[in-house]
Design an enzyme around this catalytic site. Structure first.
Site, PDB file in Angstrom:
ATOM      1  CB  CYS A 183      -0.928  -0.017   1.219  1.00 50.20           C
ATOM      2  SG  CYS A 183      -1.974   1.441   1.329  1.00 50.20           S
ATOM      3  CB  CYS A 186      -0.660   2.497   3.992  1.00 51.20           C
ATOM      4  SG  CYS A 186      -2.213   1.903   3.331  1.00 51.20           S
ATOM      5  CG  ASP A 187       3.194   1.287   4.519  1.00 53.88           C
ATOM      6  OD1 ASP A 187       2.786   1.777   5.589  1.00 53.88           O
ATOM      7  OD2 ASP A 187       2.946   0.125   4.166  1.00 53.88           O
TER       8      ASP A 187
END
Ligand code: NDP
Length: 366
Positions: A183, A186-187
């Protein structure tokens, strides 16, 4: 709160039936959509949520707020995909926390509201008539088996990313959450001005590369064939035109290596030249597809060609009274906040359906 080990005992069922209670032993209503008479007895649950990830738990929070007795089967991976993430940085109002901790607090909220969150999994569904039946197996009591009857169901069983299955990816000595991710949203920000690789040749790989190109110093896209599978050619070409994006075709990733703390490189194999090489990188983003957990639903509700649940009206599936929330119905952008939203909406539709059937909640019969 009832724990999983109590699931199949008579106290659980007794309590539940009391909550469902009412005074008469059976009720009936006309389901307008199918013009079918629906009858239910005190053993029939108003709703069963299958899946204890963000979507399922959020639905439980909303349903219990509406005083609807709610059973959640949390399945084999309590907390779902988010619980696997070591560091979540896009949860509303929380800068950074382990996913497991965040989902645990959501579960606590659902349980405090009155939800029965059970360590159990659905093994079969019958949606042919209402009440629906769900075959359930306890995950703590070995082979204990139970059939639940329910007026409605929220399917929130999530999806499973595809993994490479190479050394260094997951497990005790793997780097999942320490440089390996599926992701970018997300990261990605952890890789500001660093080099990263994206693995895959589909639309998701293009999307992840596009996102990371705005953050990382260099993004190398590793495609295992000599061509992309991505259908959005415009998006693909726009990404490939970026100065910090490079593509390597005919490349298989053989191993992810690190220094014990973080990823440092990947071992790649050119499947044309048969040459192995080491590519230094700080981050490895997998974009090699995902599988929705819909094997048990084939032939029961409509699924698309990739196996995702097809939604008809809001969160309702092809079967009235059966709703879907979370990644099981999201082939594209799947995030915790979208699962929240879907869970809340599914809960709202369940509430409306129960109201239409004339279902009386336990609050009203006290
Ligand atoms: P896809 O199945 O479309 O693509 C998966 C990619 O991963 C393929 O290139 C595949 O290679 C590669 N792959 C699979 N396994 C491995 C492996 N072990 N090692 C290396 N590469 C591997 O999945 P997506 O997640 O990209 O997309 C899923 C669906 O969602 C698609 O229909 C897609 O179009 C859609 N989508 C649409 C978007 C948009 O419109 N903007 C954005 C994201 C997704 P190979 O080709 O060799 O099989």
């Amino acid at each position: 709160m009832l724990c999983g080990c109590q699931f199949f005992n008579k106290i659980f069922l007794g309590c539940l039936f009391f909550l469902l209670g009412g005074c008469s032993s059976s009720h009936e209503a006309i389901n307008n959509a199918r013009n079918q008479k629906i009858t239910w007895d005190k053993e029939t649950l108003p709703v069963v949520i299958v899946g204890g990830g963000v979507a399922g738990l959020m639905a439980a929070v909303y349903l219990t707020q509406a005083a609807i007795p709610t059973v959640v089967l949390e399945g084999q991976k309590p907390g779902g995909a988010l619980a696997q993430s070591h560091s979540v940085r896009n949860w509303p109002g929380i800068c950074d926390a382990p996913g497991a901790q965040l989902v645990e607090s959501l579960k606590e909220q659902a349980i405090k509201g009155g939800a029965q969150v059970l360590a159990a999994m659905a093994t079969a569904f019958n949606f042919d008539q209402v009440p629906f039946t769900i075959e359930v197996e306890s995950l703590v009591n070995g082979s204990h088996h139970q059939t639940l009857k329910t007026l409605s169901c929220i399917i929130a069983m999530g999806r499973e990313p595809n993994y490479l299955g190479v050394l260094g990816e997951r497990g005790d000595h793997g780097y999942w959450g320490r440089g390996v991710s599926d992701c970018a949203v997300c990261d990605g920000r952890l890789y500001k001005n660093l080099d990263v690789v994206v693995i895959g040749g589909g639309d998701a790989a293009v999307q992840e590369t596009e996102y990371l190109a705005g953050i990382a110093k260099k993004v190398t896209l590793l495609v295992r064939k000599d061509a992309f599978r991505a259908k959005d050619i415009k998006a693909r070409d726009a990404v490939l035109a970026k100065p910090n994006v490079k593509v390597l075709f005919n490349v298989d990733v053989k191993e992810i290596q690190g220094d014990g703390v973080q990823v440092t490189d990947v071992v790649i194999h050119n499947n044309k030249t048969k040459i192995n090489s080491v590519l230094p990188t700080a981050g490895v983003f997998l974009a090699i597809g995902a599988r929705p957990n819909t094997a048990l639903l084939k032939g029961k509700i409509e699924l698309d060609e990739h196996g995702y649940v097809v939604l008809k009206e809001g969160r309702e599936t092809s079967v009235p009274g059966v709703y879907a929330a979370g990644d099981i119905a999201e082939s594209g952008f799947a995030q915790a906040v979208s699962a929240f939203d879907a869970g809340a909406r599914a809960a709202n539709q369940v509430k409306k359906r129960l109201d239409a059937l004339g279902y009386v909640s336990f609050e009203s019969v006290k």
